[in-house]
Design a protein around this motif. Structure first.
Motif, short mmCIF file in Angstrom:
data_model
loop_
_atom_site.label_atom_id
_atom_site.label_comp_id
_atom_site.label_asym_id
_atom_site.label_seq_id
_atom_site.Cartn_x
_atom_site.Cartn_y
_atom_site.Cartn_z
N ILE A 293 29.12 37.78 40.57
CA ILE A 293 28.70 36.70 39.85
C ILE A 293 27.81 35.95 40.09
N GLU A 294 26.53 36.46 40.85
CA GLU A 294 26.01 36.07 40.57
C GLU A 294 25.43 37.69 39.51
N LYS A 295 25.52 38.67 39.57
CA LYS A 295 25.01 39.88 38.62
C LYS A 295 25.38 39.28 37.49
N GLY A 296 26.74 38.81 37.40
CA GLY A 296 26.51 38.38 35.60
C GLY A 296 25.31 37.27 35.52
N VAL A 297 24.98 36.32 36.16
CA VAL A 297 24.79 35.02 35.23
C VAL A 297 23.12 35.80 35.20
N ALA A 298 22.55 36.36 36.32
CA ALA A 298 20.73 37.48 36.13
C ALA A 298 21.08 38.18 35.12
N VAL A 299 22.33 38.74 34.66
CA VAL A 299 21.80 39.63 32.81
C VAL A 299 22.55 39.04 32.07
N ASP A 300 22.73 37.86 32.11
CA ASP A 300 23.01 36.87 31.08
C ASP A 300 24.52 37.52 29.83
N TYR A 301 25.37 38.03 31.48
CA TYR A 301 26.96 38.02 30.67
C TYR A 301 27.66 37.15 31.83
N PRO A 302 27.89 36.38 32.16
CA PRO A 302 28.53 35.71 32.72
C PRO A 302 30.60 35.73 33.23
N LEU A 303 31.04 36.33 33.76
CA LEU A 303 32.04 36.54 33.62
C LEU A 303 33.46 35.29 33.92
N ASN A 304 34.40 35.43 33.75
CA ASN A 304 35.62 34.95 33.56
C ASN A 304 36.33 34.85 35.15
N GLN A 305 37.26 34.25 35.67
CA GLN A 305 37.85 34.56 36.02
C GLN A 305 38.61 36.11 35.97
N ILE A 306 39.88 36.54 35.23
CA ILE A 306 40.17 37.58 34.80
C ILE A 306 39.41 38.31 34.71
N ILE A 307 37.77 38.64 34.66
CA ILE A 307 37.07 39.55 35.04
C ILE A 307 36.35 40.18 36.08
N LEU A 308 36.25 39.00 37.22
CA LEU A 308 35.69 39.43 38.28
C LEU A 308 37.23 39.68 39.67
N GLN A 309 38.82 38.77 39.12
CA GLN A 309 39.50 39.52 39.45
C GLN A 309 39.75 40.90 38.76
N LYS A 310 39.27 42.05 38.62
CA LYS A 310 39.67 43.39 37.90
C LYS A 310 38.87 44.00 38.38
N LEU A 311 37.13 43.36 38.19
CA LEU A 311 36.18 43.98 39.05
C LEU A 311 36.21 44.36 40.57
N LEU A 312 36.81 43.52 40.94
CA LEU A 312 37.64 42.80 42.46
C LEU A 312 38.13 44.05 43.26
N TYR A 313 39.48 44.34 42.11
CA TYR A 313 40.60 45.18 42.22
C TYR A 313 39.39 46.72 42.07
N TYR A 314 39.18 47.27 41.17
CA TYR A 314 38.18 48.47 41.44
C TYR A 314 37.17 48.31 42.45
N ALA A 315 36.69 48.02 42.84
CA ALA A 315 35.89 47.71 43.91
C ALA A 315 36.17 48.10 45.10
N TYR A 316 37.51 47.36 45.32
CA TYR A 316 38.28 47.45 46.41
C TYR A 316 38.95 48.65 46.11
N GLY A 317 39.58 49.42 45.26
CA GLY A 317 40.30 50.51 44.95
C GLY A 317 39.24 51.73 45.50
N TRP A 318 38.26 51.47 44.75
CA TRP A 318 37.26 52.62 44.58
C TRP A 318 37.00 52.86 45.87
N GLY A 319 36.37 51.81 46.47
CA GLY A 319 35.82 51.47 47.33
C GLY A 319 36.94 52.35 48.87
N LEU A 320 38.49 52.47 48.33
CA LEU A 320 39.26 53.33 49.68
C LEU A 320 38.75 54.61 49.80
N VAL A 321 38.80 55.13 49.04
CA VAL A 321 38.40 56.66 48.29
C VAL A 321 37.22 57.10 48.91
#
Length: 172
Positions: free
Chosen positions: A12-40
């Protein structure tokens, strides 16, 4: 393992800092990818403390969804507090500390997730997570439909992301 709010707040703060605020859908997807990639990428170590679960529109982290659902599709500009307090809300928001060695490594990893996925449209991100062969798709085929709140277990995520990691390594 981190609090899911700390990882969400980083995005969320990264989005604000780079003037690309997220909505909830994009945040959820980023969290999913971070978790999945993080596991491997970290030998099966969980990135955060909340499960990935099914929802009609794809995988979600309900802990985050329930904290943000009142915002609908609005842009996210404020961090998610750990506790609801009208006086100290931003002070209670879990955050990563770039001066902490472990957190700095996670920030580098999250920045890679950001670069790869944040610029993609919510429609594309959602479609890619519901596509043939994804954990969500496998659960749908197994049960005939996907019930909201079904946990997507870590092994399913590893089975999905590990071949992607190997394919990526071959390209390097």
């Amino acid at each position: 393992m981190y609090k899911v709010e700390a990882i969400a707040n980083y995005f969320i703060e990264k989005g604000v800092a780079v003037d690309y605020p997220l909505n909830q859908i994009i945040l959820q997807k980023l969290l999913y990818y971070a978790y999945g990639w993080g596991l491997v990428m970290s030998d099966r170590e969980k990135l955060f403390d909340a499960p990935i679960q099914t929802y009609a529109c794809g995988p979600v982290i309900f802990k985050i969804y329930h904290q943000l659902k009142h915002l609908g599709m609005e842009e996210l500009e404020d961090p998610i507090p750990r506790f609801r307090s009208f006086i100290f809300e931003n002070l209670l928001a879990p955050r990563l500390n770039p001066k902490n060695k472990r957190d700095k490594r996670v920030i580098i990893f999250l920045d890679a997730i950001w670069r790869e996925y944040s610029g993609l449209s919510p429609i594309y991100l959602t479609a890619s997570l519901l596509a043939e062969g994804t954990p969500w798709d496998k659960l749908k085929k197994k049960y005939g439909r996907v019930a909201n709140g079904t946990n997507i277990d870590d092994q399913m995520l590893i089975d999905y992301f590990l071949p992607l990691k190997k394919k990526q390594e071959q390209l390097l």
